[in-house]
Write a protein that holds these residues in place. Structure first.
Motif, PDB file in Angstrom:
ATOM      1  N   TYR A 175       0.828  -1.211   0.000  1.00  0.00           N
ATOM      2  CA  TYR A 175       0.000   0.000   0.000  1.00  0.00           C
ATOM      3  C   TYR A 175       0.861   1.259   0.000  1.00  0.00           C
ATOM      4  N   ARG A 176       1.963   1.230   0.704  1.00  0.00           N
ATOM      5  CA  ARG A 176       2.871   2.376   0.668  1.00  0.00           C
ATOM      6  C   ARG A 176       3.495   2.503  -0.723  1.00  0.00           C
TER       7      ARG A 176
ATOM      8  N   GLN B 297       1.032   4.237  -2.796  1.00  0.00           N
ATOM      9  CA  GLN B 297       0.986   5.654  -2.431  1.00  0.00           C
ATOM     10  C   GLN B 297       2.161   6.411  -3.037  1.00  0.00           C
TER      11      GLN B 297
ATOM     12  N   GLU C 185       1.724   7.305  -6.417  1.00  0.00           N
ATOM     13  CA  GLU C 185       0.588   8.224  -6.573  1.00  0.00           C
ATOM     14  C   GLU C 185      -0.579   7.528  -7.254  1.00  0.00           C
TER      15      GLU C 185
ATOM     16  N   ASN D  60      -4.175   6.027  -6.505  1.00  0.00           N
ATOM     17  CA  ASN D  60      -5.206   6.211  -5.495  1.00  0.00           C
ATOM     18  C   ASN D  60      -5.659   4.890  -4.892  1.00  0.00           C
ATOM     19  N   ALA D  61      -6.097   4.961  -3.640  1.00  0.00           N
ATOM     20  CA  ALA D  61      -6.633   3.780  -2.967  1.00  0.00           C
ATOM     21  C   ALA D  61      -7.923   3.338  -3.661  1.00  0.00           C
TER      22      ALA D  61
END
Length: 331
Positions: free
Chosen positions: A142-143, A146, A149, A151-152
């Motif tokens: 998940y990092r 991020q 860039e 998006n979740a």
């Protein structure tokens, strides 16, 4: 024995094999040197006993006139592309004539070289790349998203792993993929690898800035890259020419689906719809990617057979024995 390893890429598994046999190895990037004289001075001053070069032209040309024995490992560019250039072909022939041995990844690569230089046939050995993967257990997916860039939310990430140079053609799919992303924002293409050609790398980054859904990602250490691969939807290869892609084989070992451009180097290790998917156009890539996303049974069958293929044909231990044996010819 102290051996110099002259290469045109950033990593060489064979280095570990030679270290394991007790040899002292020094790894040098061929792009750092402009002439054979520089290598001659290096090997003389540091008292090297032998050398091993990667790529018959890029690495091998620097061993012209060398006073120490050497071997050659073919890449993909040399026998697939450089051989088309008369000047490079003459250099490669002269290097191959003096080499104690040469290694081709496939029978097809050996035959290409032997057709051009028949007298060298007996010194060309076939040894496929051995594969050994070790994904990091602490990798934060998940990092990673991020930092890219992205998006979740639902994310289907395709990773194109390659050194950024023209023969890898990382821009081949950009337009078609970006168009697909506009229709389905969950799909993303990440391009990740070392900036082998700085000028071309700048061109890639500028192009990607105007392509939603496509990202140039920060290079990762190998164990983290393997972990990222294991978490993505598929590994992508869009090269114009390949010898034998380690990234493709690593993905297969990690049970990650592979979508690769239908060129001889890729088709030599991938059977379409059995151990991976081969595409000939960007539009076909998109269609095959959609079929992979929508057919979990197909995905499972492909990764299972690909894993079996790598275990059978790309043994790390088999590769180790071959290189440790061949290097004895340099003593």
């Amino acid at each position: 024995m102290k051996a110099g390893m002259i290469q045109a890429v950033n990593e060489l598994a064979g280095l570990n094999h030679l270290h394991a046999a007790g040899h002292i190895c020094v790894l040098k990037d061929a792009f750092m040197y402009e002439s054979a004289a520089e290598i001659a001075n290096l090997t003389s001053s540091d008292k090297f006993d032998a050398a091993l070069a990667i790529h018959l032209y890029k690495g091998g040309r620097l061993l012209q006139g060398s006073r120490i024995p050497f071997g050659i490992i073919f890449g993909g560019t040399d026998v697939n592309e450089d051989i088309k250039c008369k000047e490079k072909r003459q250099v490669m022939g002269a290097v191959l004539e003096r080499a104690r041995f040469a290694v081709a990844f496939t029978v097809e690569m050996k035959e290409l070289a032997a057709a051009e230089w028949p007298d060298a046939r007996k010194k060309i050995y076939v040894q496929s790349q051995g594969i050994k993967t070790a994904p990091s257990e602490t990798f934060d997916w998940y990092r990673f998203l991020q930092n890219a860039e992205i998006n979740a939310g639902p994310v289907h990430l395709f990773l194109l792993v390659c050194g950024l140079r023209r023969v890898k053609d990382p821009l081949y799919l950009v337009e078609a993929f970006s168009e697909w992303h506009r229709k389905d924002p969950s799909v993303h293409l990440g391009i990740i690898g070392p900036a082998v050609d700085p000028l071309f790398t700048s061109e890639v980054k500028e192009r990607v800035k105007r392509a939603p859904g496509v990202h140039v990602l920060q290079e990762l250490p190998q164990q983290e890259l393997h972990a990222a691969l294991r978490s993505c939807l598929a590994l992508v290869n869009s090269s114009i020419s390949e010898g034998m892609s380690a990234a493709v084989l690593e993905a297969m070992d990690l049970e990650v689906p592979v979508l690769a451009r239908n060129i001889p180097g890729n088709a030599a290790i991938i059977k379409h719809q059995e151990t991976g998917l081969l595409f000939s156009t960007p539009q076909e890539f998109v269609l095959l990617s959609k079929s992979l996303m929508n057919d979990p049974i197909l995905e499972k069958e492909i990764v299972t057979r690909a894993k079996e293929y790598v275990e059978k044909h790309h043994s790390w231990e088999g590769e180790r024995k071959t290189y440790q044996s061949l290097v004895q010819r340099l003593q």
